[in-house]
Design an enzyme around this catalytic site. Structure first.
Site, PDB file in Angstrom:
ATOM      1  N   GLY A   1      -8.570   0.626  -4.795  1.00 31.24           N
ATOM      2  CA  GLY A   1      -7.518   1.635  -4.674  1.00 31.24           C
ATOM      3  C   GLY A   1      -6.528   1.500  -5.826  1.00 31.24           C
TER       4      GLY A   1
ATOM      5  N   ARG B   1       0.907  -1.146   0.000  1.00 35.81           N
ATOM      6  CA  ARG B   1       0.000   0.000   0.000  1.00 35.81           C
ATOM      7  C   ARG B   1       0.948   1.199   0.000  1.00 35.81           C
ATOM      8  NH1 ARG B   1      -4.969  -2.541   0.888  1.00 35.81           N
ATOM      9  NH2 ARG B   1      -4.921  -4.230   2.419  1.00 35.81           N
TER      10      ARG B   1
ATOM     11  N   ASP C   1     -12.565  -8.917  -1.416  1.00 35.48           N
ATOM     12  CA  ASP C   1     -13.754  -8.213  -0.912  1.00 35.48           C
ATOM     13  C   ASP C   1     -14.977  -8.255  -1.841  1.00 35.48           C
ATOM     14  OD1 ASP C   1     -12.246  -7.610   1.261  1.00 35.48           O
ATOM     15  OD2 ASP C   1     -12.186  -5.442   0.943  1.00 35.48           O
TER      16      ASP C   1
ATOM     17  N   ALA D   1     -25.599 -20.192   8.220  1.00 36.15           N
ATOM     18  CA  ALA D   1     -25.548 -19.343   9.426  1.00 36.15           C
ATOM     19  C   ALA D   1     -26.962 -18.921   9.815  1.00 36.15           C
ATOM     20  CB  ALA D   1     -24.685 -18.112   9.156  1.00 36.15           C
TER      21      ALA D   1
ATOM     22  N   LEU E   1      -6.269 -15.020   7.807  1.00 37.76           N
ATOM     23  CA  LEU E   1      -6.490 -16.396   7.364  1.00 37.76           C
ATOM     24  C   LEU E   1      -7.263 -16.426   6.040  1.00 37.76           C
ATOM     25  CD1 LEU E   1      -6.294 -18.969   9.461  1.00 37.76           C
ATOM     26  CD2 LEU E   1      -8.749 -18.935   9.194  1.00 37.76           C
TER      27      LEU E   1
ATOM     28  N   ARG F   1     -19.105 -24.490  14.054  1.00 33.69           N
ATOM     29  CA  ARG F   1     -20.446 -25.034  14.337  1.00 33.69           C
ATOM     30  C   ARG F   1     -20.349 -26.347  15.135  1.00 33.69           C
ATOM     31  NH1 ARG F   1     -25.512 -24.057  12.829  1.00 33.69           N
ATOM     32  NH2 ARG F   1     -25.144 -22.936  10.901  1.00 33.69           N
TER      33      ARG F   1
ATOM     34  N   ARG G   1     -23.573 -23.348  22.417  1.00 30.22           N
ATOM     35  CA  ARG G   1     -23.089 -21.971  22.448  1.00 30.22           C
ATOM     36  C   ARG G   1     -23.441 -21.241  21.166  1.00 30.22           C
ATOM     37  NH1 ARG G   1     -17.127 -23.435  24.252  1.00 30.22           N
ATOM     38  NH2 ARG G   1     -17.322 -23.140  26.501  1.00 30.22           N
TER      39      ARG G   1
HETATM   40  N1  LIG Z   1      -6.762   7.902  -5.552  1.00 33.12           N
HETATM   41  C1  LIG Z   1      -5.601   7.274  -5.737  1.00 33.12           C
HETATM   42  N2  LIG Z   1      -4.635   7.804  -6.512  1.00 33.12           N
HETATM   43  C2  LIG Z   1      -3.459   7.187  -6.698  1.00 33.12           C
HETATM   44  N3  LIG Z   1      -3.150   5.990  -6.167  1.00 33.12           N
HETATM   45  C3  LIG Z   1      -4.065   5.406  -5.390  1.00 33.12           C
HETATM   46  C4  LIG Z   1      -5.334   6.007  -5.120  1.00 33.12           C
HETATM   47  N4  LIG Z   1      -6.031   5.175  -4.309  1.00 33.12           N
HETATM   48  C5  LIG Z   1      -5.225   4.129  -4.073  1.00 33.12           C
HETATM   49  N5  LIG Z   1      -4.050   4.248  -4.711  1.00 33.12           N
HETATM   50  C6  LIG Z   1      -2.899   3.332  -4.668  1.00 33.12           C
HETATM   51  O1  LIG Z   1      -3.330   1.977  -4.683  1.00 33.12           O
HETATM   52  C7  LIG Z   1      -2.799   1.301  -3.535  1.00 33.12           C
HETATM   53  C8  LIG Z   1      -3.688   0.160  -3.156  1.00 33.12           C
HETATM   54  O2  LIG Z   1      -4.949   0.646  -2.732  1.00 33.12           O
HETATM   55  P1  LIG Z   1      -5.734  -0.047  -1.520  1.00 33.12           P
HETATM   56  O3  LIG Z   1      -7.016   0.675  -1.388  1.00 33.12           O
HETATM   57  O4  LIG Z   1      -4.825  -0.107  -0.347  1.00 33.12           O
HETATM   58  O5  LIG Z   1      -5.901  -1.547  -1.957  1.00 33.12           O
HETATM   59  P2  LIG Z   1      -6.840  -2.257  -3.061  1.00 33.12           P
HETATM   60  O6  LIG Z   1      -6.333  -1.902  -4.395  1.00 33.12           O
HETATM   61  O7  LIG Z   1      -6.647  -3.697  -2.755  1.00 33.12           O
HETATM   62  O8  LIG Z   1      -8.241  -1.786  -2.816  1.00 33.12           O
HETATM   63  C9  LIG Z   1      -2.658   2.411  -2.513  1.00 33.12           C
HETATM   64  O9  LIG Z   1      -1.758   2.069  -1.485  1.00 33.12           O
HETATM   65  C10 LIG Z   1      -2.122   3.543  -3.370  1.00 33.12           C
HETATM   66  O10 LIG Z   1      -0.766   3.404  -3.640  1.00 33.12           O
HETATM   67  O1  LIG Z   2      -3.932  -5.937   4.639  1.00 36.13           O
HETATM   68  P1  LIG Z   2      -4.467  -5.093   5.716  1.00 36.13           P
HETATM   69  O2  LIG Z   2      -3.758  -3.795   5.746  1.00 36.13           O
HETATM   70  O3  LIG Z   2      -4.517  -5.790   7.015  1.00 36.13           O
HETATM   71  O4  LIG Z   2      -5.953  -4.674   5.327  1.00 36.13           O
HETATM   72  C1  LIG Z   2      -7.118  -5.401   5.601  1.00 36.13           C
HETATM   73  C2  LIG Z   2      -8.132  -5.114   4.534  1.00 36.13           C
HETATM   74  O5  LIG Z   2      -7.715  -5.727   3.330  1.00 36.13           O
HETATM   75  C3  LIG Z   2      -8.697  -6.626   2.860  1.00 36.13           C
HETATM   76  O6  LIG Z   2      -8.388  -7.927   3.362  1.00 36.13           O
HETATM   77  C4  LIG Z   2      -8.690  -6.707   1.361  1.00 36.13           C
HETATM   78  O7  LIG Z   2      -8.988  -5.453   0.827  1.00 36.13           O
HETATM   79  P2  LIG Z   2      -8.246  -4.877  -0.435  1.00 36.13           P
HETATM   80  O8  LIG Z   2      -8.176  -5.985  -1.428  1.00 36.13           O
HETATM   81  O9  LIG Z   2      -9.100  -3.736  -0.885  1.00 36.13           O
HETATM   82  O10 LIG Z   2      -6.876  -4.440  -0.024  1.00 36.13           O
HETATM   83  C5  LIG Z   2      -9.988  -6.118   3.490  1.00 36.13           C
HETATM   84  O11 LIG Z   2     -10.972  -7.144   3.576  1.00 36.13           O
HETATM   85  C6  LIG Z   2      -9.505  -5.652   4.831  1.00 36.13           C
HETATM   86  O12 LIG Z   2     -10.334  -4.633   5.330  1.00 36.13           O
HETATM   87 MG   LIG Z   3     -10.324  -2.630  -1.816  1.00 39.09          MG
END
Ligand SMILES: Nc1ncnc2c1ncn2[C@@H]1O[C@H](COP(=O)(O)OP(=O)(O)O)[C@@H](O)[C@H]1O
Ligand SMILES: O=P(O)(O)OC[C@H]1O[C@](O)(COP(=O)(O)O)[C@@H](O)[C@@H]1O
Ligand SMILES: [Mg+2]
Length: 319
Positions: free
Chosen positions: A104, A72, A127, A186, A250, A154, A162
């Protein structure tokens, strides 16, 4: 000769290796040079780029995680960071990048595209929260992992009369909880998409107990808050013995399911085909079992992944 790079970004997900393998092998088959960027966008900024052969991606199809590793990256959110990333690509003569990641990472790919690099994005996250696709890479595996864990919980919940509360991942999305909830039978699911009233949950538990069933499984999505807090509220209000399990990371590892392996292979191949045809700025998806490629500048429909009707099915079938 075309030079294509592939990187994985954000949270890893089972099946990322499958997609890397497909990009590398299909790219080379079509006469491209394929490069791996190690460490996601952060690695790109640092120029951690290496040419990959067909053999370099051998023995990874069944492995969780990502051989390229991920990050990230705060620096990539800045213009200076991205300018440096673009310069690293130019220095290696690479004109296009396949980005495998979540929402992201997709935002980051759009910015790279705007800065002149040809990109294609493969939705890789457990996700299942991305626009324009009914499934994301790794979701099926994560759901299966949760179901396996819930089945075990379960067993012991039944033995002890429980309530087992299991907190699952999904950031702001209830997809994992809903799918796994239906699949493991569930009794209750708590997700951000549906208003939660603890009184309803307690009424449901009381009805089960009156009916002679003294154990229950509740799945709560991390997006609604801490599972342990919900458990203590149930205990305080109704006096039930609730044991909480937070599945955590996990859910992110493990061997990808066949469904994820097929999806990752299809998307990896499609990403290369798009780039070699000069079609760029595309987000891949799967809709009605057909591979689709959305232009970044098209309004990309947010599929209803979190089909809340699953919660109704779950409620009606679990008595
Ligand atoms: N608005 C943005 N502009 C540029 N880079 C971004 C932006 N949002 C996310 N990123 C880049 O993408 C990376 C991964 O995004 P993140 O939300 O952590 O994970 P995911 O892609 O799994 O949802 C971020 O750490 C950042 O480097
Ligand atoms: O890897 P980290 O920083 O513990 O983040 C946990 C987050 O990443 C995830 O496992 C996967 O999300 P992304 O694929 O968007 O990164 C989410 O379910 C959780 O909220
Ligand atoms: Mg995500």
């Amino acid at each position: 000769m075309r030079k294509i790079a592939v990187l994985t970004s954000g949270g890893d997900s089972p099946g990322m290796n499958v997609a890397i393998r497909a990009v590398v092998r299909e790219g080379i088959r079509l006469g491209c040079e394929v490069f791996g960027v190690y460490g996601g966008y952060e690695g790109l900024i640092e120029g951690r780029i290496k040419r990959l052969s067909e053999r370099d991606v051998g023995g990874i199809i069944h492995r969780g995680g990502t051989m390229l590793q991920t990050s990230r990256s705060e620096r990539f959110r800045t213009e200076e960071g991205r300018a440096r990333a673009v310069r690293q690509l130019q220095a290696s003569g690479i004109e296009s990048v396949v980005v495998i990641g979540g929402n992201g990472s997709f935002e980051g790919a759009k910015k790279l595209e705007a800065e002149g690099v040809a990109t294609v994005c493969i939705p890789g996250t457990i996700d299942n929260d991305m626009p324009g696709t009914e499934m994301t890479l790794g979701f099926d595996t994560a759901v299966n992992t949760v179901v396996e864990a819930a089945d075990r919980i379960r067993d012991t919940s039944f033995s002890h009369d429980r309530i087992g509360l299991i907190e699952v991942m999904g950031r702001n999305s209830g997809s994992i909880a809903l799918w796994a909830g239906v699949a493991c039978g569930a009794e209750y699911v708590i997700v951000p998409e549906i208003e939660f009233r603890i009184e309803d949950l307690i009424r449901k538990l009381q009805a089960s107990i009156r009916d002679g069933k003294r154990h229950s499984i509740i799945l709560s999505a991390e997006g609604v808050g801490s599972g342990a807090d919900i458990a203590s509220r149930i205990k305080a209000m109704a006096g039930y013995d609730v044991r909480t399990t937070v599945l955590g990371h996990l859910q992110r590892g493990g061997s990808p399911t066949a469904a994820d392996r097929v999806l990752g292979s299809r998307w990896g191949v499609e990403a290369v085909h798009l780039l070699t045809r000069g079609e760029r700025g595309r987000l891949l998806g799967i809709v009605s079992n057909k591979i689709v490629a959305h232009r970044y500048d098209d309004p990309i429909r947010q599929e209803n992944h979190n089909d809340v009707s699953l919660a109704t099915i779950l409620q009606n079938l679990s008595i």
